[in-house]
Design a protein around this motif. Structure first.
Motif, PDB file in Angstrom:
ATOM      1  N   ALA A 105       0.832  -1.209   0.000  1.00  0.00           N
ATOM      2  CA  ALA A 105       0.000   0.000   0.000  1.00  0.00           C
ATOM      3  C   ALA A 105       0.866   1.259   0.000  1.00  0.00           C
ATOM      4  CB  ALA A 105      -0.932   0.002   1.209  1.00  0.00           C
ATOM      5  N   VAL A 106       1.967   1.229   0.743  1.00  0.00           N
ATOM      6  CA  VAL A 106       2.899   2.359   0.749  1.00  0.00           C
ATOM      7  C   VAL A 106       3.467   2.586  -0.651  1.00  0.00           C
ATOM      8  CG1 VAL A 106       5.157   3.150   1.576  1.00  0.00           C
ATOM      9  CG2 VAL A 106       3.496   2.220   3.194  1.00  0.00           C
ATOM     10  N   HIS A 109       3.075   5.759  -3.009  1.00  0.00           N
ATOM     11  CA  HIS A 109       4.286   6.411  -3.515  1.00  0.00           C
ATOM     12  C   HIS A 109       4.244   6.573  -5.033  1.00  0.00           C
ATOM     13  CE1 HIS A 109       8.545   7.475  -3.760  1.00  0.00           C
ATOM     14  NE2 HIS A 109       8.693   6.537  -4.689  1.00  0.00           N
ATOM     15  N   TRP A 110       3.811   5.543  -5.733  1.00  0.00           N
ATOM     16  CA  TRP A 110       3.813   5.555  -7.194  1.00  0.00           C
ATOM     17  C   TRP A 110       2.601   6.256  -7.805  1.00  0.00           C
ATOM     18  CZ3 TRP A 110       5.256  -0.295  -7.124  1.00  0.00           C
ATOM     19  CH2 TRP A 110       6.659  -0.431  -7.054  1.00  0.00           C
ATOM     20  N   PHE A 111       1.413   6.026  -7.225  1.00  0.00           N
ATOM     21  CA  PHE A 111       0.172   6.496  -7.849  1.00  0.00           C
ATOM     22  C   PHE A 111      -0.586   7.532  -7.014  1.00  0.00           C
ATOM     23  CE2 PHE A 111       0.826   2.007  -9.132  1.00  0.00           C
ATOM     24  CZ  PHE A 111       1.098   2.224 -10.475  1.00  0.00           C
ATOM     25  N   ASN A 112      -0.027   7.900  -5.862  1.00  0.00           N
ATOM     26  CA  ASN A 112      -0.639   8.905  -4.991  1.00  0.00           C
ATOM     27  C   ASN A 112      -2.058   8.518  -4.565  1.00  0.00           C
ATOM     28  OD1 ASN A 112      -0.374  11.310  -3.541  1.00  0.00           O
ATOM     29  ND2 ASN A 112      -1.481  12.471  -5.114  1.00  0.00           N
ATOM     30  N   ILE A 113      -2.275   7.200  -4.358  1.00  0.00           N
ATOM     31  CA  ILE A 113      -3.551   6.716  -3.841  1.00  0.00           C
ATOM     32  C   ILE A 113      -3.486   6.774  -2.322  1.00  0.00           C
ATOM     33  CG2 ILE A 113      -5.164   4.778  -3.763  1.00  0.00           C
ATOM     34  CD1 ILE A 113      -3.920   3.752  -6.352  1.00  0.00           C
ATOM     35  N   GLY A 164      -5.861   4.392   2.927  1.00  0.00           N
ATOM     36  CA  GLY A 164      -7.029   3.561   3.200  1.00  0.00           C
ATOM     37  C   GLY A 164      -7.466   2.753   1.987  1.00  0.00           C
ATOM     38  N   PRO A 165      -7.769   3.420   0.850  1.00  0.00           N
ATOM     39  CA  PRO A 165      -8.140   2.686  -0.356  1.00  0.00           C
ATOM     40  C   PRO A 165      -7.023   1.775  -0.874  1.00  0.00           C
ATOM     41  CG  PRO A 165      -8.841   4.969  -0.527  1.00  0.00           C
ATOM     42  CD  PRO A 165      -7.992   4.866   0.703  1.00  0.00           C
ATOM     43  N   SER A 166      -5.771   2.218  -0.770  1.00  0.00           N
ATOM     44  CA  SER A 166      -4.645   1.387  -1.227  1.00  0.00           C
ATOM     45  C   SER A 166      -4.593   0.070  -0.469  1.00  0.00           C
ATOM     46  CB  SER A 166      -3.314   2.127  -1.033  1.00  0.00           C
ATOM     47  OG  SER A 166      -3.224   3.252  -1.859  1.00  0.00           O
ATOM     48  N   LEU A 167      -4.745   0.155   0.844  1.00  0.00           N
ATOM     49  CA  LEU A 167      -4.699  -1.051   1.662  1.00  0.00           C
ATOM     50  C   LEU A 167      -5.885  -1.955   1.361  1.00  0.00           C
ATOM     51  CD1 LEU A 167      -3.042  -2.420   3.911  1.00  0.00           C
ATOM     52  CD2 LEU A 167      -4.594  -1.369   5.558  1.00  0.00           C
TER      53      LEU A 167
END
Length: 204
Positions: free
Chosen positions: A40-41, A45-49, A52-55
């Motif tokens: 998620a980090v 880092h790559w897509f600026n998501i 919460g949603p990334s995880l």
């Protein structure tokens, strides 16, 4: 019905506790909460998501891999847990900003809450999502505590995350994993011989 309500309350509580630890203490310091947290980090880092949603994306993807082995009921409860975790992360990140932070305190407090939440979930036969699904499969298959496989899977992902972002992350992540997986085993061991299986029957 009473058993269902108890399980539901504990799953929600477990998800909220680990979300509290991650959203308020670990993620603001860019400390991965685990293998899924590390991925998620990277997405952040790559897509600026946002975290919460990334995880949630990572957890849901990993969960789909475990459905066939662990069953639909396991997947449903885990879905509830990971959704509660992601909602809690967004809530605590946006509602309770801490201006003056202390890295050591954030690391310890966040890891304790993280491990406690995961331990509560696993005592209910529910994974915390992400690589916790794999760790739970190993734990369930070999009848061992889930902390050790969770630790070794996570550190592999940490090294990848650190190579992309910063090698300092490895040290912080390893300390966090040691604290949190120790808490997982402590909480899980309290009821290790009396947990309910996925069919809600006590183990003998």
């Amino acid at each position: 019905m009473k058993l269902f309500m108890k399980k539901c309350g504990l799953v929600v509580a477990g998800g909220a506790l680990q979300g509290f630890g991650m959203g308020l203490f670990l993620f603001p310091q860019a400390i991965p909460s685990g293998g899924a947290g590390g991925i998620a980090v990277l997405l952040n880092h790559w897509f600026n998501i946002s975290m919460g949603p990334s995880l949630w994306i990572v957890n849901f993807t990993m969960l789909m891999l475990g459905v066939q082995y662990l069953g639909k009921r396991f997947a449903l409860w885990t879905f509830v847990g990971i959704t509660m975790t992601s909602l809690s992360i967004d809530f605590f990140e946006s509602t309770f900003p801490i201006v003056h932070r202390n890295l050591l305190l954030d690391l310890v407090i966040g890891s304790v809450f993280l491990g406690t939440g995961i331990g509560i979930l696993m005592r209910q036969g529910v994974s915390n999502g992400g690589v916790g699904v794999v760790a739970f499969m190993i734990s369930h298959g070999r009848n061992i505590l889930p902390g050790k496989p969770l630790f070794f899977i996570n550190i592999s992902i940490f090294f990848v995350t650190a190579a992309v972002i910063s090698w300092e992350i490895v040290i912080l992540a390893l300390i966090s994993q040691w604290i949190s997986t120790t808490m997982v085993d402590l909480v899980y061991r309290l009821d290790f011989y009396h947990v309910y299986t996925l069919s809600w029957r006590k183990k003998t």
